[in-house]
Structure formats: C-alpha cells, structure tokens
Write a protein that holds these residues in place. Structure first.
Motif, PDB file in Angstrom:
ATOM      1  N   VAL A  58       0.840  -1.194   0.000  1.00  0.00           N
ATOM      2  CA  VAL A  58       0.000   0.000   0.000  1.00  0.00           C
ATOM      3  C   VAL A  58       0.880   1.251   0.000  1.00  0.00           C
ATOM      4  N   MET A  77     -12.430   7.064  -1.045  1.00  0.00           N
ATOM      5  CA  MET A  77     -12.439   5.638  -1.364  1.00  0.00           C
ATOM      6  C   MET A  77     -12.196   5.405  -2.859  1.00  0.00           C
ATOM      7  N   GLU A  78     -12.836   6.192  -3.699  1.00  0.00           N
ATOM      8  CA  GLU A  78     -12.681   6.037  -5.152  1.00  0.00           C
ATOM      9  C   GLU A  78     -11.249   6.334  -5.584  1.00  0.00           C
ATOM     10  N   LEU A  80      -8.520   6.021  -3.795  1.00  0.00           N
ATOM     11  CA  LEU A  80      -7.662   4.911  -3.368  1.00  0.00           C
ATOM     12  C   LEU A  80      -7.777   3.727  -4.338  1.00  0.00           C
ATOM     13  N   LYS A  81      -8.998   3.471  -4.794  1.00  0.00           N
ATOM     14  CA  LYS A  81      -9.195   2.389  -5.765  1.00  0.00           C
ATOM     15  C   LYS A  81      -8.501   2.711  -7.086  1.00  0.00           C
ATOM     16  N   ILE A  85      -5.527   0.284  -4.895  1.00  0.00           N
ATOM     17  CA  ILE A  85      -5.792  -0.317  -3.585  1.00  0.00           C
ATOM     18  C   ILE A  85      -7.218  -0.852  -3.629  1.00  0.00           C
ATOM     19  N   GLU A  86      -7.365  -2.164  -3.546  1.00  0.00           N
ATOM     20  CA  GLU A  86      -8.665  -2.791  -3.784  1.00  0.00           C
ATOM     21  C   GLU A  86      -9.251  -3.516  -2.581  1.00  0.00           C
ATOM     22  N   THR A  90      -8.485  -2.956   3.803  1.00  0.00           N
ATOM     23  CA  THR A  90      -7.411  -1.971   3.663  1.00  0.00           C
ATOM     24  C   THR A  90      -7.986  -0.604   3.346  1.00  0.00           C
ATOM     25  N   LEU A  91      -8.974  -0.559   2.459  1.00  0.00           N
ATOM     26  CA  LEU A  91      -9.623   0.708   2.122  1.00  0.00           C
ATOM     27  C   LEU A  91     -10.260   1.344   3.360  1.00  0.00           C
ATOM     28  N   CYS A  92     -10.937   0.529   4.150  1.00  0.00           N
ATOM     29  CA  CYS A  92     -11.592   1.056   5.360  1.00  0.00           C
ATOM     30  C   CYS A  92     -10.563   1.557   6.364  1.00  0.00           C
ATOM     31  N   MET A  95      -9.105   4.875   5.041  1.00  0.00           N
ATOM     32  CA  MET A  95     -10.050   5.985   5.154  1.00  0.00           C
ATOM     33  C   MET A  95     -10.166   6.450   6.603  1.00  0.00           C
TER      34      MET A  95
END
Length: 116
Positions: A58, A77-78, A80-81, A85-86, A90-92, A95
């Motif tokens: 990451v 979130m968008e 990061l994607k 980063i999927e 990890t996204l949560c 954020m």
C-alpha cells in the motif's frame, strides 16, 4: 479575546503558552514535525507502512503514484481504488486513518481569556 493557531504556540517551544497547551491534541503531530500538507510521497509511504494491519504494498502504491500530503488528505475511497488499492479492509483502514489526519491537520483556534 485573542485567537491563535497551534503553530503560533509552537513558535517558542519553552513559552508559557506552549507549555500550557502541550496536551495530546496539540502535540499529536508534534510542533517540529512537518505538517501533513507538507509531506512528500516518501513521507506518505512511510505513514501508510506504519499503520497496523496495512501491507507494505500500500505504501509502495502511494509512492509509485506520487501521492503527497495534500493529495493524501484529499483522497477518498474512489481515489484509493484508482491507484490500485482494492482490498475492502485496507480501504476502510486507510479511510479511517486519513480522516484522523484530516482532523489533526485542521487549523485549531483556541480562545484564551486574559484578565488584567
């Protein structure tokens, strides 16, 4: 009534005001540490790698995309994607940590009452 920013209190480290307001909220980032908005992509990468539960790739993804401190604070979130980063967890986590940085990075104004 006088209004001041945290950075003003940190200008003279041994001042009475700096000592009076030396609590966890004011020193979370540290007076001498660069503000998040001034972070380089290396700083952002190191920050990501220091988060418990975040894999090293990451930090590498943030660095490869040249994400600096200002951009980090703007990521959602968008975004990061979009940089690859999927993983949902990890996204949560990211954020949550970014929101904490945003709160810690906002300029804080404190009213100080002074009676003569």
């Amino acid at each position: 009534i006088m209004a001041t920013k945290r950075s003003s209190l940190c200008a003279v480290e041994d001042s009475v005001l700096a000592q009076q307001f030396d609590d966890a909220k004011w020193t979370e980032q540290g007076c001498n540490a660069p503000r998040v908005k001034e972070w380089t992509s290396d700083d952002v990468s190191a920050w990501a790698e220091s988060i418990e539960g975040i894999q090293e790739d990451v930090g590498a993804a943030l660095k490869e995309n040249g994400i600096n401190g200002c951009e980090l604070l703007a990521l959602d979130m968008e975004g990061l994607k979009m940089i690859g980063i999927e993983r949902a967890g990890t996204l949560c986590l990211l954020m949550k940590e970014i929101k904490m940085l945003q709160q810690a990075s906002s300029d804080t104004v404190t009213l100080i009452e002074h009676s003569a």
